[in-house]
Design a protein around this motif. Sequence first.
Motif, PDB file in Angstrom:
ATOM      1  N   ILE A 106     -22.957  33.980   4.077  1.00  0.00           N
ATOM      2  CA  ILE A 106     -22.641  34.625   5.372  1.00  0.00           C
ATOM      3  C   ILE A 106     -23.115  34.133   6.918  1.00  0.00           C
ATOM      4  O   ILE A 106     -23.863  33.424   6.416  1.00  0.00           O
ATOM      5  CB  ILE A 106     -23.458  36.149   5.779  1.00  0.00           C
ATOM      6  CG1 ILE A 106     -23.019  36.395   6.971  1.00  0.00           C
ATOM      7  CG2 ILE A 106     -24.523  36.188   5.248  1.00  0.00           C
ATOM      8  CD1 ILE A 106     -23.131  38.523   6.688  1.00  0.00           C
ATOM      9  N   ALA A 107     -22.206  33.760   7.979  1.00  0.00           N
ATOM     10  CA  ALA A 107     -22.574  33.270   8.534  1.00  0.00           C
ATOM     11  C   ALA A 107     -22.017  33.747   9.663  1.00  0.00           C
ATOM     12  O   ALA A 107     -21.164  34.430  10.424  1.00  0.00           O
ATOM     13  CB  ALA A 107     -21.553  31.309   8.464  1.00  0.00           C
ATOM     14  N   ALA A 108     -22.987  33.716  10.907  1.00  0.00           N
ATOM     15  CA  ALA A 108     -22.265  35.017  12.174  1.00  0.00           C
ATOM     16  C   ALA A 108     -21.972  36.252  11.872  1.00  0.00           C
ATOM     17  O   ALA A 108     -21.183  36.421  12.728  1.00  0.00           O
ATOM     18  CB  ALA A 108     -21.493  33.886  13.198  1.00  0.00           C
ATOM     19  N   GLY A 109     -22.788  36.592  11.124  1.00  0.00           N
ATOM     20  CA  GLY A 109     -22.497  38.257  10.765  1.00  0.00           C
ATOM     21  C   GLY A 109     -20.749  38.264   9.809  1.00  0.00           C
ATOM     22  O   GLY A 109     -20.182  39.393   8.928  1.00  0.00           O
ATOM     23  N   ARG A 110     -19.938  37.221   9.592  1.00  0.00           N
ATOM     24  CA  ARG A 110     -19.260  37.569   8.568  1.00  0.00           C
ATOM     25  C   ARG A 110     -19.381  36.029   6.743  1.00  0.00           C
ATOM     26  O   ARG A 110     -20.005  35.185   7.702  1.00  0.00           O
ATOM     27  CB  ARG A 110     -18.012  36.372   9.522  1.00  0.00           C
ATOM     28  CG  ARG A 110     -17.453  37.000  10.677  1.00  0.00           C
ATOM     29  CD  ARG A 110     -16.449  36.613  11.252  1.00  0.00           C
ATOM     30  NE  ARG A 110     -15.797  36.917  12.290  1.00  0.00           N
ATOM     31  CZ  ARG A 110     -14.788  37.717  12.766  1.00  0.00           C
ATOM     32  NH1 ARG A 110     -14.325  37.990  11.454  1.00  0.00           N
ATOM     33  NH2 ARG A 110     -14.820  38.467  14.279  1.00  0.00           N
ATOM     34  N   MET A 111     -18.674  37.178   5.796  1.00  0.00           N
ATOM     35  CA  MET A 111     -18.938  36.121   4.914  1.00  0.00           C
ATOM     36  C   MET A 111     -17.444  34.984   4.503  1.00  0.00           C
ATOM     37  O   MET A 111     -16.199  35.830   5.176  1.00  0.00           O
ATOM     38  CB  MET A 111     -18.613  37.421   3.370  1.00  0.00           C
ATOM     39  CG  MET A 111     -18.857  38.716   3.474  1.00  0.00           C
ATOM     40  SD  MET A 111     -20.498  37.879   3.224  1.00  0.00           S
ATOM     41  CE  MET A 111     -20.832  37.195   1.701  1.00  0.00           C
ATOM     42  N   VAL A 112     -18.527  34.070   4.687  1.00  0.00           N
ATOM     43  CA  VAL A 112     -16.811  32.963   4.921  1.00  0.00           C
ATOM     44  C   VAL A 112     -16.521  31.906   3.522  1.00  0.00           C
ATOM     45  O   VAL A 112     -15.608  31.242   3.613  1.00  0.00           O
ATOM     46  CB  VAL A 112     -17.504  31.804   5.852  1.00  0.00           C
ATOM     47  CG1 VAL A 112     -17.699  32.480   7.354  1.00  0.00           C
ATOM     48  CG2 VAL A 112     -19.198  31.345   5.401  1.00  0.00           C
ATOM     49  N   ALA A 113     -17.677  32.151   2.321  1.00  0.00           N
ATOM     50  CA  ALA A 113     -17.061  32.883   0.705  1.00  0.00           C
ATOM     51  C   ALA A 113     -18.061  32.797   0.193  1.00  0.00           C
ATOM     52  O   ALA A 113     -19.360  33.628   0.056  1.00  0.00           O
ATOM     53  CB  ALA A 113     -17.689  30.989   0.139  1.00  0.00           C
ATOM     54  N   VAL A 114     -16.966  33.230  -1.295  1.00  0.00           N
ATOM     55  CA  VAL A 114     -18.115  33.974  -1.991  1.00  0.00           C
ATOM     56  C   VAL A 114     -16.820  33.313  -3.399  1.00  0.00           C
ATOM     57  O   VAL A 114     -15.917  33.095  -3.499  1.00  0.00           O
ATOM     58  CB  VAL A 114     -17.592  35.687  -2.261  1.00  0.00           C
ATOM     59  CG1 VAL A 114     -18.374  36.625  -3.554  1.00  0.00           C
ATOM     60  CG2 VAL A 114     -17.629  36.660  -0.644  1.00  0.00           C
ATOM     61  N   GLY A 115     -17.977  33.302  -4.616  1.00  0.00           N
ATOM     62  CA  GLY A 115     -17.776  32.362  -5.354  1.00  0.00           C
ATOM     63  C   GLY A 115     -18.681  32.245  -5.918  1.00  0.00           C
ATOM     64  O   GLY A 115     -20.042  31.689  -6.131  1.00  0.00           O
ATOM     65  N   SER A 116     -18.452  31.649  -7.721  1.00  0.00           N
ATOM     66  CA  SER A 116     -19.319  30.736  -8.305  1.00  0.00           C
ATOM     67  C   SER A 116     -19.605  29.614  -7.996  1.00  0.00           C
ATOM     68  O   SER A 116     -18.477  28.943  -6.698  1.00  0.00           O
ATOM     69  CB  SER A 116     -19.339  30.992  -9.727  1.00  0.00           C
ATOM     70  OG  SER A 116     -18.318  29.922 -10.101  1.00  0.00           O
TER      71      SER A 116
END
Length: 293
Positions: free
Chosen positions: A204-214
């Motif tokens: 998470i950066a600046a309140g936004r999810m920027v990447a999700v995964g293994s």
Amino acid sequence: MIVLDIGGLRKRFGTRTALEDVTFSVRPGEVFGFVGSNGAGKTTTMRIVLGVLSADAGEVRWKGTAIDAEARRRIGYMPEERGLYPKMKVGEQLAYLARLHAVSAADAAAAVTRWTERLGVAERVGDEVQKLSLGNQQRVQLCAALVHDPEILVLDEPFSGLDPTAVEVMSRVLRDKADEGVPVVFSSHQLDLVERLCDRVGIIAAGRMVAVGSVPELRSGGVSRIDVVGPRDWAGAVPGVSVVSEDGPHTRVELAGASDQDVLAAALAAGPVHEFTPHRPPLTELYKDVVSR
């Protein structure tokens, strides 16, 4: 199957946007690492899950339905700041917290014994919390999250202030709980530990999810880099290649249009090549790349 589903969370404090469309899910038996810089939104997200804060938009779902107070009773929560009563004795406090979750007195006493022994603070159950070291307070804090046998663990910076031995003990506890089917969500700035322990990672950066995964999935979505051991001072003239670093015979390049075969051919043209391998960036490097993008 998804146990905890966080969808489209938005939260503002005055004119400041703390969260914007934060979305991710956690599965049974999964260790999920939630990482980001200070102020990125990790703690705000966790507090919304716990019901400490309300979201301006979005929802938190538990096993397919909107989370409610009864479901939240089944969460084991460990806040980043110390959430213990400093003048209360360790054993009494843990038993009291278990009783607040409707655990019987006998089961609460057994749970206090089990978890204080497991986390190495059994000899301190008669001491006031304020007399413990910060590391031991952190161990007691995890005991408090575990004494009511929660169905999910949500931990905010659980490894903060721990020595390496305590980190290993706590890591083993979290992994064992996950092996029992209990999902674990924790935030941490120790990215090497997150990489080693977690099944999936959310950045998470600046309140936004920027990447999700293994971590392998995050690697596959990032830039392609190659490590070459061989000739010196050859990569700068190769079209479609950006030189990341050069240290004697060790060269790291980033593909910016060229193929790996183009790079290999250019390196071989400059001299013998002893090693030619794709660069597998650690989570620390992936995090910097994702956030900068």
